[in-house]
Scaffold this motif. Structure first.
Motif, mmCIF file in Angstrom:
data_model
loop_
_atom_site.group_PDB
_atom_site.id
_atom_site.type_symbol
_atom_site.label_atom_id
_atom_site.label_comp_id
_atom_site.label_asym_id
_atom_site.label_seq_id
_atom_site.Cartn_x
_atom_site.Cartn_y
_atom_site.Cartn_z
ATOM 1 N N PRO A 36 0.859 -1.134 -0.114
ATOM 2 C CA PRO A 36 -0.002 0.164 0.139
ATOM 3 C C PRO A 36 0.804 1.071 0.146
ATOM 4 O O PRO A 36 2.172 1.267 0.262
ATOM 5 C CB PRO A 36 -0.850 -0.053 1.423
ATOM 6 N N LYS A 37 0.416 2.127 -0.482
ATOM 7 C CA LYS A 37 1.107 3.515 -0.281
ATOM 8 C C LYS A 37 1.446 4.084 1.216
ATOM 9 O O LYS A 37 0.633 3.648 2.007
ATOM 10 C CB LYS A 37 0.192 4.599 -1.003
ATOM 11 N N GLN A 38 2.510 4.591 1.411
ATOM 12 C CA GLN A 38 3.063 5.028 2.624
ATOM 13 C C GLN A 38 1.952 6.383 2.945
ATOM 14 O O GLN A 38 2.470 7.145 2.332
ATOM 15 C CB GLN A 38 4.475 5.219 2.643
ATOM 16 N N ILE A 39 1.507 6.210 4.023
ATOM 17 C CA ILE A 39 0.947 7.461 4.644
ATOM 18 C C ILE A 39 1.397 8.015 5.406
ATOM 19 O O ILE A 39 2.091 7.659 6.535
ATOM 20 C CB ILE A 39 -0.684 7.003 5.203
ATOM 21 N N VAL A 40 1.555 9.346 5.358
ATOM 22 C CA VAL A 40 2.241 10.448 6.249
ATOM 23 C C VAL A 40 1.062 11.425 6.732
ATOM 24 O O VAL A 40 0.487 12.105 5.756
ATOM 25 C CB VAL A 40 3.336 11.159 5.898
ATOM 26 N N SER A 276 9.706 0.642 4.189
ATOM 27 C CA SER A 276 10.504 -0.452 4.068
ATOM 28 C C SER A 276 9.812 -1.496 4.615
ATOM 29 O O SER A 276 10.356 -2.999 4.355
ATOM 30 C CB SER A 276 12.160 -0.477 4.221
ATOM 31 N N GLY A 277 8.942 -1.323 5.617
ATOM 32 C CA GLY A 277 8.521 -2.333 6.255
ATOM 33 C C GLY A 277 6.870 -2.586 6.087
ATOM 34 O O GLY A 277 6.472 -2.932 4.945
ATOM 35 N N PRO A 281 0.648 4.278 8.796
ATOM 36 C CA PRO A 281 0.805 5.822 8.849
ATOM 37 C C PRO A 281 1.822 6.031 9.991
ATOM 38 O O PRO A 281 1.735 5.684 11.039
ATOM 39 C CB PRO A 281 -0.785 5.828 9.031
ATOM 40 N N LEU A 282 2.569 7.054 9.321
ATOM 41 C CA LEU A 282 3.265 8.048 10.174
ATOM 42 C C LEU A 282 2.937 9.190 10.543
ATOM 43 O O LEU A 282 2.643 9.911 9.783
ATOM 44 C CB LEU A 282 4.681 8.152 9.611
ATOM 45 N N VAL A 309 6.704 13.781 -2.176
ATOM 46 C CA VAL A 309 6.481 13.862 -3.681
ATOM 47 C C VAL A 309 6.681 12.420 -4.120
ATOM 48 O O VAL A 309 6.565 12.312 -5.406
ATOM 49 C CB VAL A 309 7.680 14.754 -4.508
ATOM 50 N N LYS A 310 7.018 11.477 -3.241
ATOM 51 C CA LYS A 310 7.091 9.981 -3.934
ATOM 52 C C LYS A 310 5.795 9.669 -4.332
ATOM 53 O O LYS A 310 4.840 9.980 -3.939
ATOM 54 C CB LYS A 310 7.516 9.090 -3.029
ATOM 55 N N ALA A 311 5.959 8.871 -5.549
ATOM 56 C CA ALA A 311 4.495 8.252 -6.029
ATOM 57 C C ALA A 311 3.963 7.229 -5.135
ATOM 58 O O ALA A 311 2.603 7.168 -5.368
ATOM 59 C CB ALA A 311 4.907 7.554 -7.594
ATOM 60 N N ASP A 312 4.568 6.814 -4.226
ATOM 61 C CA ASP A 312 4.072 5.607 -3.560
ATOM 62 C C ASP A 312 3.665 6.185 -2.259
ATOM 63 O O ASP A 312 3.686 5.358 -0.977
ATOM 64 C CB ASP A 312 4.675 4.337 -3.654
ATOM 65 N N VAL A 313 3.777 7.389 -1.960
ATOM 66 C CA VAL A 313 3.756 8.016 -0.823
ATOM 67 C C VAL A 313 2.539 9.110 -0.810
ATOM 68 O O VAL A 313 2.398 9.936 -1.823
ATOM 69 C CB VAL A 313 4.777 8.590 -0.174
ATOM 70 N N GLU A 314 1.578 9.251 0.413
ATOM 71 C CA GLU A 314 0.544 10.251 0.305
ATOM 72 C C GLU A 314 0.710 10.791 1.639
ATOM 73 O O GLU A 314 0.498 10.370 2.747
ATOM 74 C CB GLU A 314 -0.803 9.564 0.304
#
Length: 336
Positions: A36-40, A276-277, A281-282, A309-314
């Motif tokens: 899944p996309k990494q959520i921040v 990486s894990g 969500p952070l 700005v990463k494609a797999d981060v929101e």
């Protein structure tokens, strides 16, 4: 040609008699499901200084991020209108964080709220007077929330400022999230939140990044403890906690560069561990106050500029994350 087939058959039979095994054809490698996309989740408490509204909105535009602003409603009252607020057990016109500087200051802040909301940001509540509510009753919390909504919805009228079209409807529905001052909570708060119309709370602290549970209709977010500094000691992922860790809560501007680097490294290490894990969500929390010469905002801008700005981060708001989780739960319930 027939002789060749006989030779081949004889050879295979000889191998079989000798117990020679043939390997199965190689299997196609298993395809791992996509991560899944990494959520921040980045938020700001109090939301007072106009320059910091502008700076954070500019950061969002550069990175595609959406933030949550937990607004203290006393900053929508001027010195002339401060008597409109009285906290539980307090006399009217009292606040732990002051009030807006002037009527114009209120007008400027309301404009920033409107612009931020139009740009997709989440406007949440940080209560009003920044009092510690750990000993409050449910009735006290409900009284504070009533003040929050009355002042927010009627801020223009209270201060004698011309109200733009659509404000009242927006303000009536906007506040769906809450963060308690000092992150100070009690059982009565969680009883009051759903009754006051809040869908999520962001007042918790957790041992590390975690999926927020929904308890009695309220999604509960928690700022994680993250390793920080040369000894990798855990600290709450919020600028004020770093400020206390680094300089004992007093300004040391000469060390701002060192504190910036330490904060950035802590944010980035916490992000990389999830990226990486498990990709939980952070959450990272900030204030509009520029502590240690703005070290933590400088670290935030570098961090967000790299990861959001990463494609797999929101980098999204609490409101949007909570709405997405509710939608996913609904789909699972109906079998969609």
């Amino acid at each position: 040609m027939l002789r060749s087939y006989r030779v081949l058959a004889f050879s295979l039979a000889s191998f079989a008699a000798a117990g020679v095994a043939f390997a199965d054809p190689p299997k196609a490698p298993a395809v791992a499901p996509p991560k899944p996309k990494q959520i921040v989740l980045i938020s700001f408490d109090a939301a007072r200084e106009i320059s910091q509204w502008q700076r954070s909105r500019a950061l969002a535009k550069r990175t595609g991020a959406h933030f949550t602003y937990f607004l203290s409603c006393v900053f929508l009252l001027s010195p002339d209108t401060r008597q409109q607020y009285s906290g539980p057990g307090k006399t009217a016109g009292k606040s732990n964080v002051g009030f807006a500087a002037s009527k114009q200051d209120v007008a400027d802040r309301l404009e920033q709220v409107r612009l931020a909301a139009a740009e997709g940001h989440d406007i949440g509540s940080h209560a009003c007077g920044h009092f510690d509510g750990k000993a409050w009753s449910k009735a006290d919390w409900l009284a504070e929330f009533a003040s929050v909504r009355r002042i927010f919805e009627n801020a223009y009228a209270i201060n004698g400022i011309p109200e733009p079209a659509g404000w009242h409807d927006f303000a009536h529905h906007a506040l769906v999230g809450f963060r308690a001052p000092y992150l100070s909570t009690n059982k009565a708060l969680y009883e009051a939140l759903p009754q006051a119309g809040f869908q999520y709370d962001a007042s918790g602290v957790s041992k590390g990044p975690a999926l927020p549970p929904t308890v009695k209709g309220t999604m509960r977010f928690a700022l994680p403890l993250v390793p920080e500094g040369p000894k990798a000691k855990s600290v709450v992922a919020m600028d004020y906690n770093l400020y206390v860790r680094h300089s004992g809560g007093t300004e040391k501007p000469a060390m701002a560069a060192e504190f910036t680097e330490r904060a950035y490294e802590a944010f980035r290490a916490a992000f990389d561990a999830q990226y990486s894990g498990k990709r939980l969500p952070l959450e990272l929390g900030f204030h509009f106050t520029l502590m240690n010469d703005g070290a933590y905002w400088t670290a935030l801008e570098r961090f967000a500029g790299e990861v959001c700005v990463k494609a797999d981060v929101e980098c999204i708001s609490f409101r949007d994350y909570a709405a997405r989780r509710r939608a996913d739960t609904t789909k699972e319930t109906v079998g969609g």
